[in-house]
Design a protein around this motif. Structure first.
Motif, mmCIF file in Angstrom:
data_model
loop_
_atom_site.group_PDB
_atom_site.id
_atom_site.type_symbol
_atom_site.label_atom_id
_atom_site.label_comp_id
_atom_site.label_asym_id
_atom_site.label_seq_id
_atom_site.Cartn_x
_atom_site.Cartn_y
_atom_site.Cartn_z
ATOM 1 N N GLU A 28 0.859 -1.179 0.000
ATOM 2 C CA GLU A 28 0.000 0.000 0.000
ATOM 3 C C GLU A 28 0.900 1.235 0.000
ATOM 4 O O GLU A 28 1.939 1.248 0.645
ATOM 5 N N GLU A 30 1.121 5.391 0.755
ATOM 6 C CA GLU A 30 0.469 6.486 1.485
ATOM 7 C C GLU A 30 1.262 7.775 1.332
ATOM 8 O O GLU A 30 2.495 7.762 1.361
ATOM 9 N N ARG A 56 -1.354 -7.896 8.756
ATOM 10 C CA ARG A 56 -2.124 -7.297 9.849
ATOM 11 C C ARG A 56 -1.269 -6.287 10.619
ATOM 12 O O ARG A 56 -1.744 -5.244 11.040
ATOM 13 N N THR A 90 -1.182 -3.367 15.147
ATOM 14 C CA THR A 90 -2.550 -2.866 15.076
ATOM 15 C C THR A 90 -3.496 -3.648 15.988
ATOM 16 O O THR A 90 -3.297 -4.828 16.253
ATOM 17 N N LYS A 92 -7.860 -3.297 16.404
ATOM 18 C CA LYS A 92 -9.142 -2.623 16.154
ATOM 19 C C LYS A 92 -8.963 -1.227 15.550
ATOM 20 O O LYS A 92 -9.477 -0.234 16.065
ATOM 21 N N ARG A 93 -8.171 -1.139 14.491
ATOM 22 C CA ARG A 93 -7.871 0.097 13.747
ATOM 23 C C ARG A 93 -6.876 1.032 14.441
ATOM 24 O O ARG A 93 -6.388 1.969 13.842
ATOM 25 N N TYR A 122 -4.619 6.077 14.398
ATOM 26 C CA TYR A 122 -5.882 5.410 14.116
ATOM 27 C C TYR A 122 -6.052 5.338 12.605
ATOM 28 O O TYR A 122 -5.860 6.336 11.900
ATOM 29 N N ASP A 123 -6.424 4.167 12.111
ATOM 30 C CA ASP A 123 -6.620 3.934 10.684
ATOM 31 C C ASP A 123 -8.111 3.993 10.373
ATOM 32 O O ASP A 123 -8.886 3.162 10.847
ATOM 33 N N PHE A 124 -8.527 4.988 9.578
ATOM 34 C CA PHE A 124 -9.928 5.164 9.219
ATOM 35 C C PHE A 124 -10.290 4.401 7.950
ATOM 36 O O PHE A 124 -11.401 4.512 7.462
ATOM 37 N N GLY A 125 -9.374 3.655 7.377
ATOM 38 C CA GLY A 125 -9.593 2.984 6.100
ATOM 39 C C GLY A 125 -8.638 3.585 5.083
ATOM 40 O O GLY A 125 -7.477 3.237 5.039
ATOM 41 N N ARG A 126 -9.148 4.518 4.289
ATOM 42 C CA ARG A 126 -8.277 5.173 3.309
ATOM 43 C C ARG A 126 -7.395 6.244 3.951
ATOM 44 O O ARG A 126 -6.352 6.603 3.433
ATOM 45 N N SER A 128 -5.449 7.765 7.595
ATOM 46 C CA SER A 128 -5.002 7.475 8.958
ATOM 47 C C SER A 128 -4.487 8.770 9.572
ATOM 48 O O SER A 128 -4.020 9.671 8.869
#
Length: 155
Positions: A28, A30, A56, A90, A92-93, A122-126, A128
């Motif tokens: 990925e 970023e 993970r 990680t 739970k995000r 914290y990772d919000f999906g797309r 962080s």
């Protein structure tokens, strides 16, 4: 920067070789930016580009730049470039991050070229959001370090 370029390049290649063990589809990318904590009333900013493995608990190879400080009394840092390799654990995000970094400068804020990078985010999906710190962990010399907030978007 030119004097340290071979070390930065070697460190980046070692990090890329570690990432190469992950399947290409699992990587990925970023881009990040954010404010850096003030020192003597003079704040600055940070910009990063990162590659993460798809596990993970991903490995992260980051290259970045912390903008120059010229207004603070006795602190003239110039732009600082760095390469870091760290691991994100990680849950739970939420994630904590720790690793090592190599910088191109030895200045009033980041003494030594070798630094440690730690963070919480914290990772919000797309997207962080994290707060991180880059310093020599009091292993020698000055130890002010750089603390920054980083908003990253994944591609």
């Amino acid at each position: 920067m030119r004097r340290h370029f071979p070390f930065v390049l070697l460190f980046a290649l070692l990090g890329l070789s570690a990432l190469a063990s992950a399947p290409a589809a699992a990587l990925e990318f970023e881009l990040g930016a954010g404010p850096v904590d003030e020192i003597d009333g003079d704040g600055t900013w940070i910009a990063t580009a990162s590659w993460l493995t798809g596990q993970r608990h991903p490995w992260e190879l980051a290259v970045g730049m912390i903008g120059a400080r010229t207004q603070a009394q006795g602190v003239d840092t110039g732009d600082v470039y760095f390469v870091s390799v760290s691991r994100r654990l990680t849950w739970k995000r939420w994630f904590v991050q720790g690793g090592i970094a190599f910088t191109d400068s030895d200045n009033e804020v980041l003494s030594n070229h070798w630094q440690f990078r730690t963070g919480l985010g914290y990772d919000f999906g797309r997207f962080s959001l994290s707060v991180a710190h880059l310093s020599n962990a009091n292993t020698g010399g000055r130890n002010r370090g750089e603390t920054f907030a980083l908003l990253q978007v994944a591609f």
